[in-house]
Each structure stands twice: as C-alpha cells, then as structure tokens.
Scaffold this active site. Sequence first.
Site, PDB file in Angstrom:
ATOM      1  CB  CYS A 120       2.107 -45.182  62.905  1.00  0.00           C
ATOM      2  SG  CYS A 120       3.237 -46.472  62.324  1.00  0.00           S
ATOM      3  CG  HIS A 129       6.115 -44.888  59.453  1.00  0.00           C
ATOM      4  ND1 HIS A 129       6.351 -44.853  60.808  1.00  0.00           N
ATOM      5  CD2 HIS A 129       7.285 -44.504  58.870  1.00  0.00           C
ATOM      6  CE1 HIS A 129       7.590 -44.462  61.033  1.00  0.00           C
ATOM      7  NE2 HIS A 129       8.188 -44.244  59.874  1.00  0.00           N
ATOM      8  CG  MET A 162       4.892 -42.383  64.967  1.00  0.00           C
ATOM      9  SD  MET A 162       5.501 -43.159  63.445  1.00  0.00           S
ATOM     10  CE  MET A 162       4.774 -42.080  62.200  1.00  0.00           C
ATOM     11  CG  HIS A 179       6.821 -46.767  64.613  1.00  0.00           C
ATOM     12  ND1 HIS A 179       6.599 -46.680  63.248  1.00  0.00           N
ATOM     13  CD2 HIS A 179       7.917 -47.539  64.783  1.00  0.00           C
ATOM     14  CE1 HIS A 179       7.543 -47.368  62.614  1.00  0.00           C
ATOM     15  NE2 HIS A 179       8.357 -47.902  63.514  1.00  0.00           N
TER      16      HIS A 179
HETATM   17 CU   LIG Z   1       5.270 -45.656  62.211  1.00  0.00          CU
END
Ligand SMILES: [Cu+2]
Length: 143
Positions: A128, A87, A134, A131
């Site tokens: 993040c 991440h 996030m 993703h």
């Molecule tokens: Cu992530």
Amino acid sequence: MSTPTASAPPARSGRGRTIAVAAVLIIVFIVAAYLLYPSSSTPGKSVVNIANGTGSNQSLNFNPSTITVVIGMNNTVVFTNHDVTEHTVTFMSGPSGVSLTSISDSNLAAGTNYTVTLSTAGTYHYKCTIHAWMSGTIIVESS
Ligand SMILES: [Cu+2]
C-alpha cells in the site's frame, strides 16, 4: 412373564425406500460440496482483507499478507477494504512480462473491493503506497 414386545414396524414400501435413498444421497452431496468449498472463501476466488483500523495501526496488514493460489482454481484475488480510509494495492514485482500497473489498484476506497486475476505463475509482491507498513505476497502456482 415377559412384557409384550412392540411389533415390528411395517415393512417400508418401495416408494418409501426410494425417498430414503434420495435423502441420503442429498446429504452426501451437501457434505461433499461443503468439504470442496469451505465457507471461508468464495469458490474460485481468494480473499485478502484489510481490517478496519489497518490504516492507523502498524501492527495490522493485508490479511492474510501471504497467500498461495493455483491458476484455474483460485487465482482470482479479491481485496476488500473494511477500513474507514483509502488504501492501494500496488504491485512492486512479479513474473517477467506481467504489467504491474495493469494489475494494481491505486485507489481502494473505504468499503470497496478490488478484484484481480493473476494468470502468470510466479511470486508477486505488493504494497500500500499510503501506509508504509502494509505489504503482501501472492505466490501463483501453475495448475
Ligand atoms: Cu493502506
């Protein structure tokens, strides 16, 4: 006819009383320390976790995703990646004058953690970059 009553215990010696007082004081200190520093967070630090599976489950996020910290108290934030995938902690906005790149981590590998101290009061938004679901907020308050 009454049954014989137990005789009173022998009076405590001065030394015994000192030990008893010391024991009570120790217990009071332990309780006070526990109340001041709850076991859920490391003293002086704030914790943000990334649970295992967050990288593949859009209902998961940085946890907690919003925190409020106080300078000089708990404004050191530890991000721990409990997931099996990488991440990032990429700051998108913060108080003016703060270098967002210098406080970001572009490679928070599985099983590792990232620690950053935020010393300027204000609201910080991060995400993040891997993703899209996030993202989080850190509110830093002056002491
Ligand atoms: Cu992530």
